[in-house]
Design a protein around this motif. Structure first.
Motif, PDB file in Angstrom:
ATOM      1  N   MET A 213     -53.395 -83.422 -93.680  1.00  0.00           N
ATOM      2  CA  MET A 213     -53.704 -84.940 -94.220  1.00  0.00           C
ATOM      3  C   MET A 213     -54.346 -84.730 -95.713  1.00  0.00           C
ATOM      4  SD  MET A 213     -54.389 -86.078 -91.427  1.00  0.00           S
ATOM      5  CE  MET A 213     -55.464 -87.483 -92.178  1.00  0.00           C
ATOM      6  N   GLN A 214     -54.697 -82.840 -96.086  1.00  0.00           N
ATOM      7  CA  GLN A 214     -54.903 -82.981 -97.917  1.00  0.00           C
ATOM      8  C   GLN A 214     -53.729 -82.924 -98.473  1.00  0.00           C
ATOM      9  OE1 GLN A 214     -58.522 -82.881 -98.781  1.00  0.00           O
ATOM     10  NE2 GLN A 214     -57.489 -83.251-100.448  1.00  0.00           N
ATOM     11  N   ALA A 215     -52.461 -83.113 -98.127  1.00  0.00           N
ATOM     12  CA  ALA A 215     -51.634 -84.119 -98.786  1.00  0.00           C
ATOM     13  C   ALA A 215     -51.452 -84.748 -98.921  1.00  0.00           C
ATOM     14  CB  ALA A 215     -50.337 -83.019 -98.496  1.00  0.00           C
ATOM     15  N   PHE A 216     -51.688 -86.227 -97.498  1.00  0.00           N
ATOM     16  CA  PHE A 216     -51.578 -87.384 -97.617  1.00  0.00           C
ATOM     17  C   PHE A 216     -52.896 -87.890 -98.649  1.00  0.00           C
ATOM     18  CE2 PHE A 216     -53.652 -90.446 -95.528  1.00  0.00           C
ATOM     19  CZ  PHE A 216     -53.070 -91.395 -95.641  1.00  0.00           C
ATOM     20  N   TYR A 217     -53.507 -86.966 -98.659  1.00  0.00           N
ATOM     21  CA  TYR A 217     -54.931 -87.451 -99.158  1.00  0.00           C
ATOM     22  C   TYR A 217     -54.332 -87.275-100.834  1.00  0.00           C
ATOM     23  CZ  TYR A 217     -57.621 -87.346 -94.962  1.00  0.00           C
ATOM     24  OH  TYR A 217     -58.288 -87.992 -93.469  1.00  0.00           O
ATOM     25  N   ASN A 218     -54.222 -87.089-101.888  1.00  0.00           N
ATOM     26  CA  ASN A 218     -53.550 -86.217-102.507  1.00  0.00           C
ATOM     27  C   ASN A 218     -52.049 -87.255-102.722  1.00  0.00           C
ATOM     28  OD1 ASN A 218     -55.453 -84.280-103.465  1.00  0.00           O
ATOM     29  ND2 ASN A 218     -54.095 -82.103-102.868  1.00  0.00           N
TER      30      ASN A 218
ATOM     31  N   PHE B 197     -59.813 -92.684 -93.127  1.00  0.00           N
ATOM     32  CA  PHE B 197     -58.797 -91.529 -91.736  1.00  0.00           C
ATOM     33  C   PHE B 197     -58.712 -90.385 -91.422  1.00  0.00           C
ATOM     34  CE2 PHE B 197     -55.966 -94.361 -95.485  1.00  0.00           C
ATOM     35  CZ  PHE B 197     -55.016 -94.772 -94.586  1.00  0.00           C
ATOM     36  N   ALA B 198     -59.685 -90.011 -91.136  1.00  0.00           N
ATOM     37  CA  ALA B 198     -60.331 -89.105 -90.781  1.00  0.00           C
ATOM     38  C   ALA B 198     -61.022 -89.219 -89.370  1.00  0.00           C
ATOM     39  CB  ALA B 198     -61.290 -88.166 -91.441  1.00  0.00           C
ATOM     40  N   ARG B 199     -61.756 -90.980 -89.489  1.00  0.00           N
ATOM     41  CA  ARG B 199     -62.148 -91.337 -88.133  1.00  0.00           C
ATOM     42  C   ARG B 199     -60.899 -91.221 -86.602  1.00  0.00           C
ATOM     43  NH1 ARG B 199     -65.582 -94.216 -90.484  1.00  0.00           N
ATOM     44  NH2 ARG B 199     -63.883 -96.089 -90.035  1.00  0.00           N
ATOM     45  N   GLY B 200     -59.517 -91.877 -87.506  1.00  0.00           N
ATOM     46  CA  GLY B 200     -58.315 -91.470 -86.582  1.00  0.00           C
ATOM     47  C   GLY B 200     -57.996 -90.560 -85.702  1.00  0.00           C
ATOM     48  N   GLY B 201     -58.127 -89.318 -87.024  1.00  0.00           N
ATOM     49  CA  GLY B 201     -57.343 -88.253 -85.787  1.00  0.00           C
ATOM     50  C   GLY B 201     -55.650 -88.184 -85.614  1.00  0.00           C
ATOM     51  N   LEU B 202     -55.675 -88.236 -86.857  1.00  0.00           N
ATOM     52  CA  LEU B 202     -54.001 -88.805 -86.914  1.00  0.00           C
ATOM     53  C   LEU B 202     -53.211 -88.073 -86.732  1.00  0.00           C
ATOM     54  CD1 LEU B 202     -54.151 -90.676 -90.663  1.00  0.00           C
ATOM     55  CD2 LEU B 202     -53.874 -91.523 -88.047  1.00  0.00           C
ATOM     56  N   THR B 203     -52.106 -87.830 -85.989  1.00  0.00           N
ATOM     57  CA  THR B 203     -50.870 -86.970 -85.339  1.00  0.00           C
ATOM     58  C   THR B 203     -50.183 -87.081 -87.065  1.00  0.00           C
ATOM     59  OG1 THR B 203     -49.180 -88.079 -85.313  1.00  0.00           O
ATOM     60  CG2 THR B 203     -50.812 -88.253 -83.458  1.00  0.00           C
TER      61      THR B 203
ATOM     62  N   MET C 163     -64.836 -94.847-103.482  1.00  0.00           N
ATOM     63  CA  MET C 163     -63.664 -94.971-103.007  1.00  0.00           C
ATOM     64  C   MET C 163     -63.270 -94.183-102.528  1.00  0.00           C
ATOM     65  SD  MET C 163     -63.833 -97.607-106.030  1.00  0.00           S
ATOM     66  CE  MET C 163     -62.586 -98.708-105.132  1.00  0.00           C
ATOM     67  N   MET C 164     -62.781 -93.321-102.834  1.00  0.00           N
ATOM     68  CA  MET C 164     -62.234 -92.084-101.891  1.00  0.00           C
ATOM     69  C   MET C 164     -62.172 -91.403-100.978  1.00  0.00           C
ATOM     70  SD  MET C 164     -58.687 -91.762-102.549  1.00  0.00           S
ATOM     71  CE  MET C 164     -57.803 -90.813-101.266  1.00  0.00           C
ATOM     72  N   GLN C 165     -63.729 -91.106-100.778  1.00  0.00           N
ATOM     73  CA  GLN C 165     -64.160 -91.057 -99.954  1.00  0.00           C
ATOM     74  C   GLN C 165     -64.406 -91.838 -99.052  1.00  0.00           C
ATOM     75  OE1 GLN C 165     -68.857 -89.342-100.574  1.00  0.00           O
ATOM     76  NE2 GLN C 165     -69.239 -90.963 -99.524  1.00  0.00           N
ATOM     77  N   ASN C 166     -64.223 -92.804 -98.877  1.00  0.00           N
ATOM     78  CA  ASN C 166     -64.439 -94.105 -97.978  1.00  0.00           C
ATOM     79  C   ASN C 166     -63.727 -93.907 -97.609  1.00  0.00           C
ATOM     80  OD1 ASN C 166     -66.828 -94.924 -98.915  1.00  0.00           O
ATOM     81  ND2 ASN C 166     -66.847 -96.823 -99.956  1.00  0.00           N
ATOM     82  N   LEU C 167     -62.229 -94.411 -98.045  1.00  0.00           N
ATOM     83  CA  LEU C 167     -60.663 -94.137 -97.459  1.00  0.00           C
ATOM     84  C   LEU C 167     -60.627 -92.925 -96.263  1.00  0.00           C
ATOM     85  CD1 LEU C 167     -58.751 -95.040-100.983  1.00  0.00           C
ATOM     86  CD2 LEU C 167     -58.842 -96.475 -98.193  1.00  0.00           C
TER      87      LEU C 167
END
Length: 247
Positions: free
Chosen positions: A181-186, A215-221, A207-211
């Protein structure tokens, strides 16, 4: 005699074949196989029941009785469904409470019948008199008449209430790790920075915090993260003939 594993649903003088068939369908959905029908108004078998049952195995095994006494002869306990008070002193349960109570008796090897009345008038007082307890639903008192098949469906559902979610619906096990997830955020932040999205610059952290929150709320696979990174890449440099060269 084989010990029962589910209650017996008993329709007392039902009128419409469509409702009997729909009741069979609901019972099949929730694994209650035994249906008894007392003196159906339109006779039996009924082609309209067949069309509404849509292949439910309950229909083919349903048994028809001339009288209620014959239909309940082997039952140790009877629970009557009714929406109207009958001025009888009996234990009264909600559907969930009642089916939980019934489960205990069934697991003890007792045969338990659940009685449902006819569409027009419900159960006769004589049937409720025979019953050990009443089950009722929290319907609106100004419109308490529930379709017979719907009532059967509610009771059948409550029989299975509390069971675990089917295995097919369990959460996927390939949830993305925090590192992925961190690699995706970067990756997202780099491309948004390159595109001039962050303005004014001092709002970049917020703005990054909001984004990230979204995404964190969604629990991505893991697969979803890879797809999103592919989307970012395609938007940034294109794909195939539309791809641009960028240092």
């Amino acid at each position: 005699m084989v010990e029962p594993q589910t209650p017996v649903f008993i329709l007392v003088e039902p009128q419409m074949g469509e409702n009997i068939g729909a009741a069979c369908r609901a019972m099949g959905n929730f694994g209650i196989p035994e249906l008894r029908i007392v003196n159906p108004r339109d006779g039996w078998p009924n082609p309209k029941a067949v069309s509404m049952a849509t292949g439910s195995p309950v229909l083919g095994n349903a048994k028809v009785y001339a009288t209620l006494e014959e239909a309940v002869a082997d039952c140790q306990l009877l629970f009557a469904s009714t929406a109207q008070p009958r001025n009888m002193v009996k234990p009264v349960f909600t559907a969930r409470e009642g089916m939980a109570e019934i489960r205990g008796h069934v697991e003890a090897g007792q045969r338990v019948g659940v009685l449902f009345g006819a569409e027009k008038s419900g159960l006769p007082n004589a049937a409720i008199t025979l019953s050990n307890a009443i089950i009722t639903l929290p319907v609106d008192r100004s419109f308490s008449s529930l379709n017979l098949a719907m009532a059967v469906g509610v009771f059948a559902h409550e029989w299975r209430a509390g069971e675990p979610t089917p295995a097919e619906f369990k959460p996927l096990e390939d949830r993305a790790s925090e590192q992925e997830m961190q690699a995706f955020y970067n990756h997202l932040e780099d491309e948004l920075e390159r595109a001039g999205f962050f303005y004014p610059p001092e709002k970049t952290p917020l703005m990054m915090q909001n984004l990230i929150n979204a995404f964190a709320r969604g629990g991505l696979t893991l697969q979803e993260v890879r797809t999103l990174r592919g989307v970012i890449k395609a938007l940034a440099i294109g794909r195939g003939k539309a791809r641009i060269e960028r240092n």
